[in-house]
Design a protein around this motif. Structure first.
Motif, PDB file in Angstrom:
ATOM      1  N   GLY A 163       0.825  -1.198   0.000  1.00 14.49           N
ATOM      2  CA  GLY A 163       0.000   0.000   0.000  1.00 14.49           C
ATOM      3  C   GLY A 163       0.857   1.244   0.000  1.00 14.49           C
ATOM      4  N   ASP A 164       0.177   2.393  -0.042  1.00  9.47           N
ATOM      5  CA  ASP A 164       0.881   3.667  -0.164  1.00  9.47           C
ATOM      6  C   ASP A 164       0.697   4.483   1.116  1.00  9.47           C
ATOM      7  N   PRO A 165       1.786   4.705   1.882  1.00 13.34           N
ATOM      8  CA  PRO A 165       1.646   5.470   3.129  1.00 13.34           C
ATOM      9  C   PRO A 165       1.076   6.865   2.901  1.00 13.34           C
ATOM     10  N   ALA A 216       8.360  -1.989   8.484  1.00 10.27           N
ATOM     11  CA  ALA A 216       8.735  -0.608   8.817  1.00 10.27           C
ATOM     12  C   ALA A 216       9.702  -0.077   7.760  1.00 10.27           C
ATOM     13  N   GLY A 217      10.662  -0.913   7.369  1.00 13.87           N
ATOM     14  CA  GLY A 217      11.627  -0.511   6.334  1.00 13.87           C
ATOM     15  C   GLY A 217      10.906  -0.131   5.052  1.00 13.87           C
ATOM     16  N   ALA A 223       7.260   5.774   1.445  1.00 15.55           N
ATOM     17  CA  ALA A 223       6.855   7.165   1.638  1.00 15.55           C
ATOM     18  C   ALA A 223       7.774   8.115   0.863  1.00 15.55           C
ATOM     19  N   ASP A 224       9.036   7.748   0.735  1.00 13.13           N
ATOM     20  CA  ASP A 224      10.005   8.649   0.099  1.00 13.13           C
ATOM     21  C   ASP A 224      10.529   8.107  -1.225  1.00 13.13           C
ATOM     22  N   LEU A 453       4.555   8.225  10.075  1.00 11.62           N
ATOM     23  CA  LEU A 453       5.193   7.268   9.161  1.00 11.62           C
ATOM     24  C   LEU A 453       6.606   7.721   8.821  1.00 11.62           C
ATOM     25  N   TRP A 454       6.872   9.021   8.993  1.00 13.84           N
ATOM     26  CA  TRP A 454       8.229   9.525   8.758  1.00 13.84           C
ATOM     27  C   TRP A 454       8.996   9.520  10.067  1.00 13.84           C
ATOM     28  N   ALA A 455       8.956   8.394  10.768  1.00 11.17           N
ATOM     29  CA  ALA A 455       9.731   8.274  12.010  1.00 11.17           C
ATOM     30  C   ALA A 455      11.198   8.487  11.661  1.00 11.17           C
TER      31      ALA A 455
END
Ligand SMILES: Cc1cc2nc3c(=O)[nH]c(=O)nc-3n(C[C@H](O)[C@H](O)[C@H](O)COP(=O)(O)OP(=O)(O)OC[C@H]3O[C@@H](n4cnc5c(N)ncnc54)[C@H](O)[C@@H]3O)c2cc1C
Length: 476
Positions: A163-165, A216-217, A223-224, A453-455
Motif C-alpha cells: 500500500g501507499d503510506p 517498517a523498512g 513514503a520517500d 510514518l516519517w519516524a
C-alpha cells in the motif's frame, strides 16, 4: 477561529518577542476550551504550538531542557572557521514537503548537497566504483549490473502489496501478515539478495537492517520513493526549531520537566518540576510530544488504554551514534571523492559523511555515522577514548586521518537523557503499534516523529504536530 486583522498583524510582528497573549493556562472556564499545554519543545511540540497559536489558541509549551529543538541540534563549540556539526538531523529530502514548507514559511535559506563519488571499504578492499565497472564483490549478475539500484527492485516488489503510506492505504492487511514478522535483511535475502549486496546496502544506508522490521523498512522506502535531491538549512538545521520558538516567545518555558499528567473527559492537568518546585497547569488539551522513553517516567492518572501502555513499554529506540571530526583540509577531494557520503564501509565506524560540502571555509567536517551494534560498541568505549577508537578504524581506509583531524565531538543518542535513543527501531511483530502510538487518549494528543510514518525525520515531527492540531480542532 480565523485570525482577525489585529491578531494577524500581531503575528507578523512577533519575531523575537512572541505574541502578546497571556502565557499562563489556568482553569477550564472563560475560554478554557482553547487552552492547550504542549509537553516537549522538539520540532513536533513546537509545530503543534505554532499552528495552534496561529489559530488563536492559548498555548504553553513545557520543555525540560534549557534549549529548544530536541534532536535537531547544531553544535559549534570547539570547531574553527565558523563550521559546525549536526548531532541529529542533517538531510532534508526534496519529498519532505512539511520540512521544506516550514523552511520557506520561516524564511530559512536552503543549500543543496551535491552528488559525488564515494570511497568504498568492504571486505578489506578499498575501491571507488564507476558506472559499468564490475564490483569486487560476490554479487548476482543482476546486482553486478544494477548495484544499489537493486534496492528498488527488491523492495518495489512488495511495495504494491503493502500500500501507499501517503494515500493512507499502508499497510494493507495481507502485507501486515506477510512482512511484519521478519527483519528487513531476511526479507531482502528471500527476494534473492546476496550477502555481499546486503553488505553494500548497509554501507550505503545503515547497519540496522538485521534488527528492524521489514514492514517498517518498506514504509520508509515507500513514503520517500521519489526522493532525488537533498537539502540542508544554510548555517545549520537548528535554525528551524529556533525560528518556531522565537515566534512562540515566552509561551515556551524552559527547564520545566513534566512529571505527571491527569486527564479526564473535560480536560487535563499537567504537573511539572521547575526550580525545585512542583506546579501544575490546567487546560482543555495536552499535546504530548515527549519521546516514549521519557513519557514512561511520567505519572499517568489514569493510565492510558491497554494497547497504548503496551506500546509505551515496548517501543525500542535505535542507539545511533556519531563522531564528528574537523579536518585541516578536505583531503579526500584529491582522490575525486565527494558528495555527502564520502566513505561507505563495513567497519565498525560504518559511514563517513562530509558536512563541509555545504559550509564555507577550508577545513573538512566529517562524521562517522554508526547504527545498531556499531553504535552500541562505540557507546561502550569510555568517552575520552572515543576519538581514538574512531581514528583507529578510519585510518584503515584514510591512512592520513590522524594528521588531518584537529577537533572532535561525539554524540551517542542512547545516552541522551532527554531522548534515550535516536528514533524508533520497529522490531519484527510490532506493526500493531503504528496506529496505536498516535491515537489520542481522550484529551491527550500524541505528537513526535515516533507517531508518524516519517519516524526518524523532521518531516515526521512536523507532520505529527500538524495532525494533533487537526485532532484538537475536530473536538471543537
Ligand atoms: C542521529 C539522528 C539523525 C537524524 N537525521 C535526520 C535527518 O537527516 N533529517 C531529518 O529530517 N531528520 C533526522 N533526524 C530526525 C529528527 O531529528 C527527529 O525526527 C525530530 O527532531 C524529532 O522531533 P520530536 O519533536 O519528535 O522529538 P525531540 O526532538 O526528541 O523532542 C522532544 C522534546 O521533549 C523534551 N522532553 C523530554 N522529556 C521531557 C519532560 N519530561 N518534560 C518536558 N520536556 C521533555 C526533550 O528535551 C525534547 O526537547 C535525525 C535524528 C537523529 C537522532
Amino acid at each position: 477561529m480565523k485570525l482577525n486583522r489585529r491578531a494577524f498583524l500581531q503575528w507578523l510582528g512577533v519575531a523575537g518577542a512572541g505574541l502578546a497573549l497571556p502565557a499562563c493556562v489556568h482553569g477550564r472556564g472563560g475560554g478554557g476550551e482553547r487552552r492547550v499545554v504542549v509537553a516537549g519543545a522538539g520540532l513536533a511540540g513546537l509545530t503543534a504550538a505554532y499552528e495552534l497559536v496561529k489559530l488563536g489558541y492559548d498555548v504553553t509549551v513545557l520543555e525540560a531542557q534549557s534549549r529548544t529543538g530536541g534532536r535537531v541540534r547544531t553544535h559549534r563549540d570547539g570547531f574553527s572557521a565558523g563550521q559546525y556539526a549536526e548531532l541529529g538531523a542533517v538531510r532534508i529530502p526534496d519529498v519532505h514537503e512539511h520540512t521544506l514548507g516550514y523552511a520557506k514559511e520561516l524564511d530559512l535559506p536552503l543549500v543543496e548537497f551535491a552528488s559525488g563519488e564515494a570511497l568504498y571499504y568492504l571486505k578489506g578492499q578499498r575501491f571507488m566504483h564507476r558506472e559499468g565497472q564490475p564490483w569486487p564483490l560476490e554479487l548476482t549478475p543482476r546486482e553486478q549490473q544494477r548495484g544499489l539500484g537493486m534496492a528498488s527492485e527488491y523492495i518495489a516488489a512488495a511495495m504494491e502489496e503493502c500500500g501507499d503510506p501517503r494515500a493512507g492505504t499502508f499497510p494493507r492487511p495481507g502485507a501486515l501478515a506477510k512482512y511484519d514478522g521478519i527483519t528487513l535483511d531476511r526479507y531482502l535475502l528471500s527476494r534473492g539478495a546476496s550477502a555481499d549486496w546486503l553488505r553494500l546496502y548497509m554501507a550505503e544506508h545503515s547497519s540496522d537492517i538485521p534488527t528492524t522490521s521489514a514492514l517498517a523498512g518498506m514504509a520508509y522506502e515507500a513514503a520517500d520513493r521519489h526522493w532525488e535531491r537533498t537539502f540542508h538549512i544554510r548555517g545549520g538545521n537548528e535554525q528551524l526549531p529556533q525560528a518556531l520558538a522565537r515566534r512562540l516567545g515566552d509561551r515556551v518555558r524552559l527547564e520545566h520537566v513534566v512529571v505527571r499528567i491527569e486527564h479526564d473527559a473535560r480536560g487535563v492537568r499537567v504537573w511539572y518540576r521547575h526550580g525545585g518546585r512542583t506546579e501544575s497547569l490546567q487546560a482543555a488539551h495536552l499535546v504530548c510530544a515527549l519521546p516514549f522513553p521519557l513519557l514512561r517516567e511520567v505519572e499517568l492518572l489514569p493510565v492510558f488504554s491497554e494497547d497504548k501502555m503496551r506500546a509505551l513499554r515496548e517501543l525500542v529506540m535505535a542507539p545511533s551514534a556519531r563522531l564528528w571530526m574537523q579536518t585541516r583540509t578536505r583531503f579526500w577531494k584529491a582522490e575525486g571523492i565527494g558528495g555527502l557520503k564520502i566513505a561507505k564501509t563495513d567497519t565498525p565506524v560504518e559511514r563517513l559523511w562530509d558536512l563541509s560540502s555545504v559550509q564555507d571555509g577550508t577545513p573538512g567536517m566529517v562524521m562517522s555515522y554508526m547504527d545498531d551494534a556499531n553504535a552500541r560498541a562505540f557507546s561502550a568505549v569510555p568517552e575520552a577514548q572515543r576519538s581514538e577508537y574512531v581514528l583507529r578504524h578510519v585510518e584503515r581506509f584514510f591512512p592520513n586521518i590522524r594528521s588531518e583531524a584537529v577537533a572532535f565531538h561525539g554524540k551517542s543518542w542512547a545516552e541522551d537523557p532527554w531522548v534515550r535513543g535516536a528514533w524508533p527501531a520497529m522490531q519484527p511483530g510490532q506493526a500493531w503499534m503504528l496506529p496505536v502510538v498516535r491515537r489520542p487518549e481522550g484529551r491527550v494528543h500524541f505528537a513526535g516523529e515516533h507517531t508518524s510514518l516519517w519516524a526518524g525525520w523532521m518531516q515526521g515531527a512536523i507532520e505529527s504536530g500538524k495532525r494533533v492540531v487537526r485532532e484538537i480542532q475536530g473536538m471543537g
